[in-house]
Structure formats: C-alpha cells, structure tokens
Design an enzyme around this catalytic site. Sequence first.
Site, PDB file in Angstrom:
ATOM      1  N   LYS A 122       0.845  -1.192   0.000  1.00 29.51           N
ATOM      2  CA  LYS A 122       0.000   0.000   0.000  1.00 29.51           C
ATOM      3  C   LYS A 122       0.880   1.242   0.000  1.00 29.51           C
ATOM      4  O   LYS A 122       1.376   1.662   1.047  1.00 29.51           O
ATOM      5  CB  LYS A 122      -0.922  -0.018   1.226  1.00 29.51           C
TER       6      LYS A 122
ATOM      7  N   GLY B 160      -7.399  -4.020   1.738  1.00 23.73           N
ATOM      8  CA  GLY B 160      -8.549  -3.842   2.611  1.00 23.73           C
ATOM      9  C   GLY B 160      -8.129  -3.745   4.062  1.00 23.73           C
ATOM     10  O   GLY B 160      -6.935  -3.792   4.382  1.00 23.73           O
TER      11      GLY B 160
ATOM     12  N   ALA C  83      -2.223  -8.192   9.879  1.00 23.80           N
ATOM     13  CA  ALA C  83      -1.650  -9.534   9.838  1.00 23.80           C
ATOM     14  C   ALA C  83      -1.859 -10.267  11.158  1.00 23.80           C
ATOM     15  O   ALA C  83      -2.150 -11.473  11.181  1.00 23.80           O
ATOM     16  CB  ALA C  83      -0.160  -9.446   9.507  1.00 23.80           C
TER      17      ALA C  83
ATOM     18  N   LYS D 249      -4.609   6.112   2.980  1.00 18.30           N
ATOM     19  CA  LYS D 249      -5.069   5.981   4.368  1.00 18.30           C
ATOM     20  C   LYS D 249      -3.885   5.970   5.330  1.00 18.30           C
ATOM     21  O   LYS D 249      -4.023   6.348   6.502  1.00 18.30           O
ATOM     22  CB  LYS D 249      -5.934   4.726   4.530  1.00 18.30           C
TER      23      LYS D 249
ATOM     24  N   ASP E 245     -10.494   0.568   5.407  1.00 15.34           N
ATOM     25  CA  ASP E 245      -9.061   0.559   5.697  1.00 15.34           C
ATOM     26  C   ASP E 245      -8.654   1.800   6.483  1.00 15.34           C
ATOM     27  O   ASP E 245      -7.777   1.758   7.348  1.00 15.34           O
ATOM     28  CB  ASP E 245      -8.271   0.475   4.385  1.00 15.34           C
TER      29      ASP E 245
ATOM     30  N   THR F 298      -6.858   1.554  10.257  1.00 14.95           N
ATOM     31  CA  THR F 298      -5.477   2.019  10.363  1.00 14.95           C
ATOM     32  C   THR F 298      -5.353   3.225  11.283  1.00 14.95           C
ATOM     33  O   THR F 298      -4.305   3.435  11.889  1.00 14.95           O
ATOM     34  CB  THR F 298      -4.928   2.365   8.966  1.00 14.95           C
TER      35      THR F 298
ATOM     36  N   ARG G 272       1.274   0.349  12.291  1.00 13.91           N
ATOM     37  CA  ARG G 272       2.602   0.938  12.468  1.00 13.91           C
ATOM     38  C   ARG G 272       2.596   2.422  12.088  1.00 13.91           C
ATOM     39  O   ARG G 272       3.395   3.203  12.623  1.00 13.91           O
ATOM     40  CB  ARG G 272       3.648   0.167  11.661  1.00 13.91           C
ATOM     41  N   ASN G 273       1.713   2.821  11.160  1.00 17.04           N
ATOM     42  CA  ASN G 273       1.621   4.243  10.816  1.00 17.04           C
ATOM     43  C   ASN G 273       1.052   5.045  11.983  1.00 17.04           C
ATOM     44  O   ASN G 273       1.530   6.135  12.292  1.00 17.04           O
ATOM     45  CB  ASN G 273       0.771   4.414   9.557  1.00 17.04           C
TER      46      ASN G 273
ATOM     47  N   VAL H  72       9.363  -0.706   7.967  1.00 18.19           N
ATOM     48  CA  VAL H  72       9.024   0.335   7.006  1.00 18.19           C
ATOM     49  C   VAL H  72       7.721   1.017   7.421  1.00 18.19           C
ATOM     50  O   VAL H  72       6.733   0.363   7.727  1.00 18.19           O
ATOM     51  CB  VAL H  72       8.877  -0.259   5.588  1.00 18.19           C
TER      52      VAL H  72
END
Length: 340
Positions: free
Chosen positions: A106, A137, A141, A192, A245, A249, A256-257, A280
């Site tokens: 993404k 979507g 994980a 996103k 999404d 998020t 992580r963002n 990353v």
Amino acid sequence: MEKISIVGAGSWGTALAFVLAENGHDSLIWTRREEQSNEINTQHTNDQYLPDIQLPENLVSTSDLAATVHHSDIIVLAVPTIAMRETCKKIQAEIKKPALFVHVSKGIEPDSLKRISEIIEEEIDESMRSAVVVLSGPSHAEEVVLRHPTTVAAASSDMEAAERVQDAFMNNSFRVYTNADVIGVELGGALKNVIALAAGISDGLGYGDNAKAALITRGLAEITRLGVRMGADQQTFSGLTGLGDLVVTCTSVHSRNWKAGNLLGKGQSLDKVTNEMGMVIEGVRTTKAAFQLAEHFNTTMPLTSALYSILFGEIPPKQAVDQLMSRGKKQEIDMFFGGI
C-alpha cells in the site's frame, strides 16, 4: 489447488502465506535472509514479525528468488513499496513463463507518482504477466493469523483474474470481494496511511475522540477528492479499501503508521521514530507522494499538506494543528469536491 509464491516474508506476506497454505495451496514464501527461511521451514515460526504464531507445516520457504519465481503460476508481491521496483526487475530477470501477479503493498512511488500496479507493468514484460490484481482492505496480519474475521477486495481490470485470486484466498475467516476499480483500491490503501500518521499525531498530542473523528472524516474527503480527479470511482472510497481501511489504520494498536504518528506527536524526531520502529513506515514515503499528487492534480488536501510540513518542513505538530483549525470558513457540502 494453485501453486503460489509469496515474495516477502514480513508480517503481511507471512499472514497471507498462512491463509494460502491453510487453504491447501502449494505455497512457497521467499525471504532475503536464509536464517529466516530456515526458521520457517524447521520451526514453522516467523517470530520477528508474527511472534507466538505457529505456521502451517505445509508452508515452505526459500531464499532463492529464481526458485520462487519458477515455482508458481501466481506470484504474490508482499515487499514494501520502496523495494517494489527493484524486486520486479529481479523477477523479470528470472521469469520464464507468464504469471498472475498479485500485489498487497500500500503505497505510491514519490517523484514518479506511480501506483504499485503501474510499477509492476513497467518492470515485468507484458508477455510474462497474465494479469495484475490488487489485494487490499482493512486487514492486520496479527488478526488474520488468529483467524479473526477479515474482509478484503481483489481488484483488477481482468475480472477473471480477480475471481481466481478470490477463490485462492477466500475461506471461513478471510472473505474476498472483487472490484474493477484498480485506481480507487490502490489509492485508498496507500493514502489511508497518510491519515493514520495524522491520527497518531493527534493521539500523541493528547487530543481525544472528537479530533480522531474529524481526521477520519476529513481524511476520507481528501482521499476521495484526489481519487476522483485521478479517475477512480467515488463509491470505492465508501467501501473496504476506502473507509474500511482508513478506520482500522487510524484506530488500531496494530497500525505501524498510527504508532509512528503517536511518537511524533509526543515530540520524537522522524529519524528517531524510524529507527525505533525497525520496520518500514509506508505513510512517511506516501505523504511525499500524496503532496506531489495534490500539486499535480491541483487538488486541495489540507491534512496531507500539514503532515508534509511536519515530516519534511519541521513544523511542530501543534503548530500544524493550529494552522488547520484557523483556516477560512467553508460549507460542509464542499467537503468532497471543494476545499475543506
């Protein structure tokens, strides 16, 4: 059953390999590091990315990219956006028969402003790809490998290919819809991450639910406005790869963002956050690309501009918020296609 290769053994690549192996497919996952490959093959774990998870014993790993490419008719690309072009070049050097390429990354490439499917089409010769499908979507994980209900979309201009990917991945806990809007699905998944960074900053500053709701709503408006300018279907952004999404998020501890933004909001520098995360942070790179896209398509994106200033202009987060809140008056009806 399909023969499927997964290129990239991070958390998301491993989770998707988990799904495919449980579905009975002949699945081979590639990693650059031989020790990681050995761990997957002998201990059936990938503790760096998915601690305390037992992987299916029929999931096989290798550090040989050529063997990975030759193994399958379907190749899932699960590497970070920054590595996608170089990975595709390496695959092109090894591939000998056409494959269906599925990408699950993404992001948008800064400067070139290419979406991931466009990078794949540039680097993999047309004769060596039967189709390109985007799988995207609201899907962490960590929850997929626990078999928690998850729903994503498979998007392609080739609906037979999208349906083939749908059939390969779908099971009782992992539901896949098809979608023909590749532009919308890719942009929703990439942009996103920008808004999730902003949401993390808001939380790091100590703001509450009011601010988070505003960020998600106005973030969706920005994403939709740019997407429509770029040729996407407006309805896509109300679906799984848009609103779905974005919500997951911006609100989840797994993001992580969001985590990176939270640390920035608490006063840490971008360099320190990047080093501390050890993974990353797609949203940082995508913020630069989104800012460039907004300029290229003459699209008003105040949140993206503010975040760009925080990340690359060294404006303190609180100052950026104050500037956003003090802009001129607008009508809410202008939110999606006017300035917000």
